[in-house]
Design an enzyme around this catalytic site. Structure first.
Site, mmCIF file in Angstrom:
data_model
loop_
_atom_site.group_PDB
_atom_site.id
_atom_site.type_symbol
_atom_site.label_atom_id
_atom_site.label_comp_id
_atom_site.label_asym_id
_atom_site.label_seq_id
_atom_site.Cartn_x
_atom_site.Cartn_y
_atom_site.Cartn_z
ATOM 1 N N LYS A 1 0.845 -1.193 0.000
ATOM 2 C CA LYS A 1 0.000 0.000 0.000
ATOM 3 C C LYS A 1 0.881 1.244 0.000
ATOM 4 C CE LYS A 1 -1.820 2.629 3.097
ATOM 5 N NZ LYS A 1 -1.800 3.945 2.380
ATOM 6 N N GLY B 1 6.762 4.915 8.519
ATOM 7 C CA GLY B 1 5.910 6.081 8.730
ATOM 8 C C GLY B 1 6.099 6.636 10.126
ATOM 9 N N SER B 2 5.089 7.291 10.627
ATOM 10 C CA SER B 2 5.201 7.967 11.912
ATOM 11 C C SER B 2 5.138 6.978 13.071
ATOM 12 C CB SER B 2 4.075 8.987 12.066
ATOM 13 O OG SER B 2 2.832 8.347 12.289
ATOM 14 N N THR B 3 5.698 7.393 14.199
ATOM 15 C CA THR B 3 5.680 6.557 15.396
ATOM 16 C C THR B 3 4.250 6.339 15.893
ATOM 17 O OG1 THR B 3 7.898 7.282 16.005
ATOM 18 C CG2 THR B 3 6.526 6.384 17.768
ATOM 19 N N GLY C 1 2.722 3.757 13.806
ATOM 20 C CA GLY C 1 3.395 2.497 14.091
ATOM 21 C C GLY C 1 2.794 1.779 15.286
ATOM 22 N N GLU D 1 9.357 15.532 15.937
ATOM 23 C CA GLU D 1 9.744 15.427 14.525
ATOM 24 C C GLU D 1 8.941 16.421 13.692
ATOM 25 O OE1 GLU D 1 10.867 11.875 11.473
ATOM 26 O OE2 GLU D 1 8.917 11.723 12.450
#
Length: 490
Positions: free
Chosen positions: A175, A228-230, A233, A384
């Site tokens: 994806k 991707g982002s934490t 995640g 971030e």
């Protein structure tokens, strides 16, 4: 450029979404619609997983050299289409076309070529056990793997994810990010051209909350690999618990970039600019925290600010552009919001912090290279930002530099600049990060493991570590001397 592919790739065919839904793909340079891409939802993901499951038995049993040969053919085809792919990546993401051509496309081909060569060289082992027995360990593919790639380097991450998975004998449902799917769909076309069997690779473009969530939860998927982002995640881990699928996470970063007083100043200035301003700072490994020795801070900043102000910001399709737009208007606004956060906490904006004044860029997602003096524990030095936004903090000795470097929850990329070899090794050992660059930054190679620690995730892309992450160990015991179990002898 030929017609842009905008359908889902399932079972070797390009098909519309089951319900006919589409997503607008936006040009970040001017806000125009490039195309409408089919939007995958749960039903489409189910079809893709089923296609991958059907393809798995034959693909996993194919001679490893034959799988590798297809990956090598794909690498060649990518190089043949390099100019087309670079233009498509620049159009869709905002990457300057010269970087897309010379870095993104080149790294994509190199990664597929590396794992094409790896396919028939990834070996098991023989374990020395007690007399009379042979114990060997095989590495077997997991099965259907789900892969979710981000919008910042869609072409390159496509190779990083698929290369090792396919070389190891898995089939894939990938994806791409819904805002940058175009080069991934083009790669799927090239895979079909060079002869990948139907269903081995499937590409479903959709939103994370629908297609991504369903893929992470799907009982037919044996592993989910996510970049991707934490925050997302963590949701991936939660979604994976239904069938206890394996999870690999490459998440956020807040790269510490330390400049010691004995550094080659010109090299450090240029390398630090590359570390943060390449791809508009939209990189998990970006050197977004400059930690500079107090003795050289003024000299360093004088040159660094001058360089930042000289960077040519503009249309990514212009060969002279050095920094293009951010990839979406929402992300541009998020990055700019951190300028206000910095001011609220007493930070000093040394340059940038706003969109460019050029009226030709007014409809795009542009932000000037931004440098902020901030305390190491300010929000802008801890969170971030993921843009052309770097904080500068000074230190007085090595101990303080390490304290600052290790003060965030992240641990992905880091760098240091020094002429002292002993210091370099000592500091590299003490930095809490998955990768450390000495007198350089953001170097990657298909053979070198890429990944982080802490809130930056776990598991590794690239190299033998990636092949291990896409296989399971099977231990086989053989009674070669017909040894009779001693407890039940008659």
């Amino acid at each position: 450029m030929q017609n842009i592919q905008n359908k889902l790739f399932i079972g070797g065919k390009f098909v519309p979404a089951v319900d006919g839904a589409t997503i607008d793909t936006i040009n970040p340079h001017d806000g125009s619609v490039i195309t409408k891409v089919a939007e995958a939802k749960a039903a489409d993901v189910d079809l893709a997983v089923a296609a991958a499951a059907r393809a798995f038995p034959a693909w996993s049993k194919m001679a490893a050299a034959d799988r590798g040969r297809l990956l090598l053919k794909l690498a060649d085809r990518i190089e043949e289409c390099a100019d087309e792919l670079a233009r498509l990546e620049a159009l869709d993401t905002g990457h300057p076309i010269r970087d897309a051509r010379n870095i993104d496309v080149t790294r994509t081909a190199a990664c597929f070529r590396y794992f094409g060569g790896m396919a028939d060289k990834f070996q098991g082992s023989v374990v020395p056990v007690e007399a009379g027995f042979l114990n060997y360990v095989k590495r077997e593919p997991i099965g259907v793997v789900g892969q979710i790639v981000p919008w910042n380097f869609p072409l390159m991450f496509c190779a990083w994810k698929m290369g090792p998975a396919l070389a190891a004998g898995n089939t894939v449902v990938l994806k791409p990010a819904e805002i940058t799917p175009l080069t991934t769909l083009r790669i799927a076309e090239l895979m079909a051209e060079v002869g990948f069997p139907e269903g081995v690779v499937n590409v479903v473009v959709g939103y994370g909350a629908t297609a991504g969530q369903h893929l992470a939860e799907h009982p037919g998927v044996g592993k989910i690999a996510f970049t991707g982002s934490t925050a997302v995640g963590r949701r991936i881990v939660e979604a994976s618990k239904g069938n206890l699928k394996r999870v690999q996470l490459e998440l956020g970063g807040k790269g510490a970039n330390i400049v010691f007083e004995d550094a080659n100043l010109l090299a450090a200035v240029n390398g630090s600019a590359w570390a943060i301003f390449h791809n508009q700072g939209q990189a998990c490994i970006a050197g977004s925290r400059l930690i500079v020795h107090e003795k050289i801070a003024d000299a360093f900043l004088d040159k660094f600010i001058t360089l930042a102000k000289s960077i040519k910001v503009g249309n990514p399709l212009d060969q002279t552009t050095e920094m293009g737009p951010l990839t979406s208007i929402q992300h541009r606004d998020r990055v700019l919001s951190y300028v206000e956060v910095a001011k609220e906490q007493g930070g000093e904006i040394l340059c940038g912090g706003r969109p460019p004044a050029d009226p030709s860029l007014a409809n795009g997602c542009y932000v000037e290279p931004t440098i902020v003096r901030a305390a190491y524990n300010d929000r802008v030095a801890q969170e971030e930002v993921f843009g052309p936004f770097v904080t500068v903090t000074t230190f007085k000795d090595d101990e303080e530099a390490l304290k600052i470097a290790n003060s965030t929850e992240y641990g992905l990329g880091s760098g240091l600049w020094t002429r002292d070899l002993q210091r370099a090794h000592k500091v590299a050992e003490s930095i809490r990060a998955g990768m450390v660059w000495i007198n350089s930054y953001k170097r990657v190679n298909p053979g070198s493991p890429f990944g982080g620690v802490g809130q930056s995730g776990y598991g590794r892309e690239m190299g033998f570590e990636a092949m291990h992450d896409y296989t399971e160990a099977k231990s086989v015991w053989v009674n070669v001397d017909a040894v009779i179990p001693p407890h039940f002898k008659r």
